[in-house]
Design a protein around this motif. Structure first.
Motif, short mmCIF file in Angstrom:
data_model
loop_
_atom_site.label_atom_id
_atom_site.label_comp_id
_atom_site.label_asym_id
_atom_site.label_seq_id
_atom_site.Cartn_x
_atom_site.Cartn_y
_atom_site.Cartn_z
N UNK A 330 11.88 -11.12 -5.48
CA UNK A 330 11.33 -10.71 -6.73
C UNK A 330 12.27 -10.62 -8.01
N UNK A 331 11.83 -10.88 -9.37
CA UNK A 331 12.65 -10.79 -10.43
C UNK A 331 12.13 -9.34 -11.25
N UNK A 332 10.93 -9.15 -10.83
CA UNK A 332 10.28 -7.81 -11.44
C UNK A 332 8.96 -7.65 -10.65
N UNK A 333 8.90 -6.51 -10.40
CA UNK A 333 7.67 -5.99 -9.32
C UNK A 333 6.96 -4.75 -9.87
N UNK A 334 5.69 -4.83 -9.98
CA UNK A 334 4.82 -3.71 -10.48
C UNK A 334 4.28 -3.38 -9.04
N UNK A 335 4.47 -1.99 -8.83
CA UNK A 335 3.59 -1.40 -7.70
C UNK A 335 2.43 -0.63 -8.40
N UNK A 336 1.30 -0.98 -7.62
CA UNK A 336 -0.03 0.25 -8.07
C UNK A 336 -0.02 1.14 -6.76
N UNK A 337 -0.26 2.24 -7.38
CA UNK A 337 -0.23 3.16 -6.40
C UNK A 337 -1.48 4.13 -6.55
N UNK A 338 -2.33 4.08 -5.38
CA UNK A 338 -3.57 4.81 -5.38
C UNK A 338 -3.25 6.41 -5.05
N UNK A 339 -4.47 7.19 -5.74
CA UNK A 339 -4.22 8.74 -5.45
C UNK A 339 -4.97 8.81 -4.14
N UNK A 340 -4.54 9.64 -3.15
CA UNK A 340 -4.98 9.89 -1.92
C UNK A 340 -4.99 11.54 -1.82
N UNK A 341 -6.04 12.11 -2.07
CA UNK A 341 -6.43 13.43 -2.34
C UNK A 341 -6.02 14.48 -0.92
N UNK A 342 -6.34 13.59 0.25
CA UNK A 342 -6.03 14.44 1.70
C UNK A 342 -4.67 14.51 1.64
N UNK A 343 -3.73 13.47 1.23
CA UNK A 343 -2.25 13.68 1.18
C UNK A 343 -1.80 14.11 0.00
N UNK A 344 -2.75 14.37 -1.11
CA UNK A 344 -2.02 14.78 -2.15
C UNK A 344 -1.02 14.21 -3.05
N UNK A 345 -1.01 12.77 -2.97
CA UNK A 345 0.11 12.07 -3.39
C UNK A 345 -0.31 10.66 -3.54
N UNK A 346 0.31 9.84 -4.13
CA UNK A 346 -0.03 8.50 -4.77
C UNK A 346 0.75 7.57 -3.57
#
Length: 425
Positions: A330-346
């Motif tokens: 990669x020269x540039x990467x976007x990560x999409x992170x989804x909210x997981x309420x059970x883990x209380x984190x992205x």
């Protein structure tokens, strides 16, 4: 793969780019190796030309009955005949050594990529969506899933750690998610649906950068083929060894496939649940574009993946990865992170990367610009649209109900025959 000519032109700039990726300064070594290879090539060409010239002169000397000159020329030709294979072998060895060293180096990071060591140094671009507000304490997916068909124990009994048997409601929901993603990308965003090979040759995995450095992350079959870690491998190699006309670009491909990863570098991480598996499904996007279009295409591709999350009503954020967290190609990467309420984190659910011409050089994938005779390397991009298993996890956690059922997002209900709720067994 890198262009040695660009390294020759500005070795300091190349070393600075590699330093941002945590790689050592190697430009001087590469330039010296390339210089020696070119010297040997010139010597071989000069020797071949002299051999041809001397061979012709032998006939002329014999015609004039100048046996001494003929004998001297024949001796010279014999020496050159012996030397030429040595030069050709040295040229091949130096070329292979140079290619191997170039192939081991990561892509040059784009100027706007933040410097950093790991995920803690990634840059937040934006957050979208609304996190659900529960009147009860939300549970993690591995507590919700078994009653809906995520059978972790049987998966392990059949295949070992990091395998899950998915059945019943969970299997139907997973199938619905994959088909919804693929339909959205092909119908709304113009991606061409592809059903690619799941087994590929060495050169295909080399072309997209998994070989030779990351062989331990892959599964290899007894006949020497590789199980794809992502459909990026098969889709990107569609243009391998081709010269495309400018008017066919951009090419956009999408595929829903099983993926296989050994997770050799993830020992001890996410050992519970359905987050990190040896076998999983993913919808992959690949774009092949001319260089001037790759920046815009990267934004477009990432927006396509975000659109899937928007349609599913899932909260997420976009992160721009730092130099230390980006993948090799990669020269540039976007990560999409989804909210997981059970883990209380992205948690990561998609990565969208522009690889510039890095993969194209490894695959020799080119195009001919309109009105030009010379060819140029294409730019390649890839992204998840999305990881199906992780999206299943996100739906279970975000749409869970107090009594253990899971509401079905509106966009998925047509894929489930109108079913709007999954009831535990």
């Amino acid at each position: 793969m890198h262009d040695i000519r660009l390294i020759r032109d500005d070795p300091a700039a190349f070393d600075a780019a590699m330093a941002r990726r945590g790689a050592p300064a190697v430009a001087d070594t590469l330039v010296a190796l390339d210089r020696r290879r070119r010297e040997v090539t010139t010597e071989a060409q000069t020797a071949q030309a002299r051999r041809n010239e001397a061979s012709k002169a032998i006939g002329a000397a014999k015609a004039q009955k100048d046996e001494a000159t003929a004998a001297a020329l024949m001796a010279e030709v014999a020496t050159l005949k012996q030397r030429l294979p040595e030069l050709e072998a040295e040229e091949a060895r130096l070329g292979a050594d140079l290619d191997a060293q170039l192939a081991a180096l990561p892509n040059v990071p784009a100027a706007d990529v933040p410097d950093g060591a790991d995920e803690d140094d990634n840059l937040l671009v934006h957050e979208r969506g609304t996190r659900p507000d529960f009147a009860f304490t939300p549970r993690e997916h591995d507590a919700i899933g078994p009653a809906l068909g995520l059978d972790f124990e049987t998966g392990v009994a059949i295949a070992g750690a990091r395998f899950t048997l998915v059945r019943g409601h969970a299997a139907r929901l997973q199938r619905a998610l994959g088909q919804f993603m693929l339909d959205r990308l092909t119908r709304e965003h113009g991606y061409e649906e592809v059903a690619p090979p799941l087994l590929v040759r060495d050169e295909a995995v080399f072309g997209t950068g998994q070989l030779p450095k990351f062989a331990e992350d892959l599964f290899r079959t007894t006949d020497g083929r590789w199980l794809i870690p992502t459909a990026e491998v098969s889709l990107t190699n569609i243009v391998r060894e081709q010269i495309l006309s400018h008017d066919v670009l951009p090419l956009r491909f999408a595929a829903l496939t099983p993926c296989f990863r050994s997770e050799a570098g993830a020992a001890g991480r996410d050992t519970r649940g359905y987050i990190r598996q040896h076998q999983f499904e993913k919808v992959e996007m690949v774009s092949i574009v001319p260089p001037e279009a790759s920046e815009e295409e990267h934004e477009r591709m990432t927006a396509c993946a975000e659109g899937v999350l928007d349609a599913l009503g899932l909260a997420y954020r976009r992160m721009k990865l730092c130099t230390g967290d980006m993948g090799f190609t990669a020269a540039r990467t976007y990560d999409l992170e989804v909210w997981l309420p059970g883990q209380a984190r992205y948690r990561e659910i998609s990565s969208c990367s522009t690889c510039t011409d890095f993969q194209a050089r490894r695959m020799n994938a080119r195009y001919r610009p309109e009105g030009e005779k010379a060819t140029r390397f294409v730019h390649t991009l890839n992204g998840s649209g999305l990881a199906v298993g992780r999206t299943l996890v996100a739906v279970l956690e975000n749409y869970q109900q107090a009594e253990g059922s899971v509401a079905v997002p509106d966009v998925l209900q047509p894929y489930l025959g109108g079913l709007n709720r999954l009831e535990p067994r």
